[in-house]
Design a protein around this motif. Structure first.
Motif, PDB file in Angstrom:
ATOM      1  N   SER A  22     -19.077 -67.029  38.105  1.00 47.10           N
ATOM      2  CA  SER A  22     -19.013 -65.616  38.476  1.00 47.10           C
ATOM      3  C   SER A  22     -20.047 -65.350  39.555  1.00 47.10           C
ATOM      4  O   SER A  22     -20.991 -66.124  39.748  1.00 47.10           O
ATOM      5  N   ALA A  23     -19.846 -64.247  40.256  1.00 45.56           N
ATOM      6  CA  ALA A  23     -20.831 -63.757  41.224  1.00 45.56           C
ATOM      7  C   ALA A  23     -21.486 -62.530  40.619  1.00 45.56           C
ATOM      8  O   ALA A  23     -20.786 -61.607  40.190  1.00 45.56           O
ATOM      9  N   THR A  24     -22.811 -62.505  40.552  1.00 47.97           N
ATOM     10  CA  THR A  24     -23.511 -61.402  39.902  1.00 47.97           C
ATOM     11  C   THR A  24     -24.493 -60.739  40.856  1.00 47.97           C
ATOM     12  O   THR A  24     -25.018 -61.359  41.783  1.00 47.97           O
ATOM     13  N   VAL A  25     -24.744 -59.477  40.582  1.00 43.45           N
ATOM     14  CA  VAL A  25     -25.702 -58.703  41.361  1.00 43.45           C
ATOM     15  C   VAL A  25     -26.151 -57.548  40.480  1.00 43.45           C
ATOM     16  O   VAL A  25     -25.417 -57.128  39.574  1.00 43.45           O
ATOM     17  N   CYS A  26     -27.344 -57.051  40.697  1.00 42.87           N
ATOM     18  CA  CYS A  26     -27.842 -55.899  39.950  1.00 42.87           C
ATOM     19  C   CYS A  26     -28.159 -54.801  40.961  1.00 42.87           C
ATOM     20  O   CYS A  26     -29.016 -54.971  41.829  1.00 42.87           O
ATOM     21  N   ALA A  27     -27.419 -53.688  40.881  1.00 47.09           N
ATOM     22  CA  ALA A  27     -27.568 -52.599  41.851  1.00 47.09           C
ATOM     23  C   ALA A  27     -28.349 -51.446  41.229  1.00 47.09           C
ATOM     24  O   ALA A  27     -28.228 -51.170  40.027  1.00 47.09           O
ATOM     25  N   GLU A  28     -29.141 -50.783  42.039  1.00 50.26           N
ATOM     26  CA  GLU A  28     -29.848 -49.597  41.552  1.00 50.26           C
ATOM     27  C   GLU A  28     -28.830 -48.533  41.153  1.00 50.26           C
ATOM     28  O   GLU A  28     -27.915 -48.205  41.902  1.00 50.26           O
ATOM     29  N   GLY A  29     -29.023 -47.983  39.970  1.00 47.69           N
ATOM     30  CA  GLY A  29     -28.099 -46.954  39.506  1.00 47.69           C
ATOM     31  C   GLY A  29     -28.060 -45.754  40.422  1.00 47.69           C
ATOM     32  O   GLY A  29     -27.016 -45.104  40.567  1.00 47.69           O
ATOM     33  N   ALA A  30     -29.203 -45.455  41.056  1.00 49.40           N
ATOM     34  CA  ALA A  30     -29.256 -44.302  41.952  1.00 49.40           C
ATOM     35  C   ALA A  30     -28.554 -44.558  43.280  1.00 49.40           C
ATOM     36  O   ALA A  30     -28.265 -43.622  44.022  1.00 49.40           O
ATOM     37  N   ASN A  31     -28.269 -45.816  43.587  1.00 43.79           N
ATOM     38  CA  ASN A  31     -27.620 -46.166  44.858  1.00 43.79           C
ATOM     39  C   ASN A  31     -26.110 -46.203  44.635  1.00 43.79           C
ATOM     40  O   ASN A  31     -25.500 -47.258  44.525  1.00 43.79           O
ATOM     41  N   SER A  32     -25.519 -45.024  44.574  1.00 40.23           N
ATOM     42  CA  SER A  32     -24.090 -44.932  44.265  1.00 40.23           C
ATOM     43  C   SER A  32     -23.237 -45.609  45.323  1.00 40.23           C
ATOM     44  O   SER A  32     -22.161 -46.141  45.014  1.00 40.23           O
ATOM     45  N   ALA A  33     -23.699 -45.633  46.566  1.00 38.73           N
ATOM     46  CA  ALA A  33     -22.923 -46.275  47.628  1.00 38.73           C
ATOM     47  C   ALA A  33     -22.836 -47.777  47.391  1.00 38.73           C
ATOM     48  O   ALA A  33     -21.776 -48.383  47.563  1.00 38.73           O
ATOM     49  N   ALA A  34     -23.947 -48.389  46.993  1.00 37.58           N
ATOM     50  CA  ALA A  34     -23.935 -49.833  46.725  1.00 37.58           C
ATOM     51  C   ALA A  34     -23.046 -50.153  45.533  1.00 37.58           C
ATOM     52  O   ALA A  34     -22.264 -51.112  45.561  1.00 37.58           O
ATOM     53  N   VAL A  35     -23.148 -49.350  44.474  1.00 36.47           N
ATOM     54  CA  VAL A  35     -22.312 -49.569  43.292  1.00 36.47           C
ATOM     55  C   VAL A  35     -20.846 -49.461  43.664  1.00 36.47           C
ATOM     56  O   VAL A  35     -20.018 -50.295  43.261  1.00 36.47           O
ATOM     57  N   ALA A  36     -20.504 -48.452  44.467  1.00 36.25           N
ATOM     58  CA  ALA A  36     -19.107 -48.262  44.873  1.00 36.25           C
ATOM     59  C   ALA A  36     -18.623 -49.426  45.736  1.00 36.25           C
ATOM     60  O   ALA A  36     -17.467 -49.863  45.610  1.00 36.25           O
ATOM     61  N   THR A  37     -19.488 -49.932  46.604  1.00 42.76           N
ATOM     62  CA  THR A  37     -19.107 -51.058  47.468  1.00 42.76           C
ATOM     63  C   THR A  37     -18.794 -52.292  46.634  1.00 42.76           C
ATOM     64  O   THR A  37     -17.792 -52.971  46.856  1.00 42.76           O
ATOM     65  N   TYR A  38     -19.654 -52.602  45.677  1.00 46.48           N
ATOM     66  CA  TYR A  38     -19.406 -53.776  44.833  1.00 46.48           C
ATOM     67  C   TYR A  38     -18.144 -53.589  43.984  1.00 46.48           C
ATOM     68  O   TYR A  38     -17.361 -54.521  43.808  1.00 46.48           O
TER      69      TYR A  38
END
Length: 288
Positions: A254-270
């Protein structure tokens, strides 16, 4: 048998990286990955070793910490040791008491993203949950479709493109060719690749480094960024897809990453790139 915390020498770093890789498996909580040590290696092996702490019982490593600045230690623990009472108490004491050489007496954060006795002990001592992080993963059991962006694996001959994108993506970054060379000389980079995405005009617009923990184990994206002058064109999604494809080629499960919850743009991109979010996790913080 007593548990000892110590700072490894440069020659011991390979053992640390191997332990972190062995602890990675599907379904395990997100925690310190060999790639985190690999990316830190940009500061050189001596500085990297000085930032690492290991907790051992006899000669066996039970936990690893990376002191990522004076106010943060990022931790990983062997799966079978997550509920080890003696280890949890020793680690809690070591991160709380400044004379132990892990964190200072002022405000501090502990990244320990698994549930268990260690977190309970810190919270009983007054540590509080910090801002949320969103672990995200893309299963690599099936082939990954083309990202639609020309993406190349870059090495010393094109490292300037990798560095330029990174510095334009992360404000205040001091990443440099020299730091990339130090990172690439590190042991963990043998299981890593740097990817750069180019637009139709040939400009470097996005970049990432992907890190394997070995065949059949979750890989890590650390870091991923889009050039500040080329945002808003879908390049973030494209490079995240390309990162997944590269990790699959390397044998990752798998490919994993941990995004800041406050960074909604990054979460949406992933999410748009096929990464599934897991329940949020939080660091623990102490206000000095």
């Amino acid at each position: 048998m007593s548990i000892v915390v110590s700072t490894p020498g440069v020659g011991d770093l390979d053992d640390v990286v191997r332990a972190l890789a062995q602890w990675r498996h599907e379904g395990a909580p997100m925690q310190l990955h060999p790639g985190d040590i690999g990316f830190y290696w940009q500061f050189g092996p001596e500085v990297t070793a000085a930032a690492v702490r290991t907790w051992r019982r006899q000669d066996r490593i039970l936990a690893v910490g990376l002191i990522d600045g004076p106010e943060l230690v990022r931790l990983a623990v062997a799966p079978e040791a997550r509920e080890d009472e003696a280890l949890a108490r020793r680690m809690a004491e070591d991160v709380t008491r400044p004379e132990r050489g892990v964190l200072t007496a002022d405000k501090a954060c502990v990244e320990a993203l698994w549930e268990g006795r260690f977190r309970e002990l810190l919270q009983e001592d007054g540590w509080e949950p910090d801002a949320p992080w969103i672990p995200m993963a893309r299963d690599l059991g099936e082939p990954v479709a083309d990202s639609g962006l020309r993406v190349e694996v870059v090495g010393p001959e094109r490292v300037e493109d990798r560095v330029a994108v990174h510095r334009a993506a992360f404000a205040g970054s001091r990443f440099s060719v020299e730091r990339w060379q130090a990172m690439a000389a590190g042991t963990p980079y043998a299981d890593a690749r740097c990817l750069v995405g180019y637009n139709d005009q040939g400009a470097a617009v996005a970049a990432t480094t992907v890190w394997s923990a070995g065949p059949g184990k979750p890989g890590l994206i650390e870091p991923l960024g889009v050039h500040g002058g080329h945002q808003g064109h879908g390049y973030g999604k494209a490079i995240a897809v390309a990162a997944a494809a590269a990790l699959r080629d390397m044998g990752a499960s798998s490919a994993t990453v941990c995004a800041e919850g406050a960074n909604s743009a990054a979460v949406a991109t992933y999410r748009a790139s096929g990464y599934r979010p897991h329940p949020e996790v939080r660091d623990l913080r102490r206000v000095g």
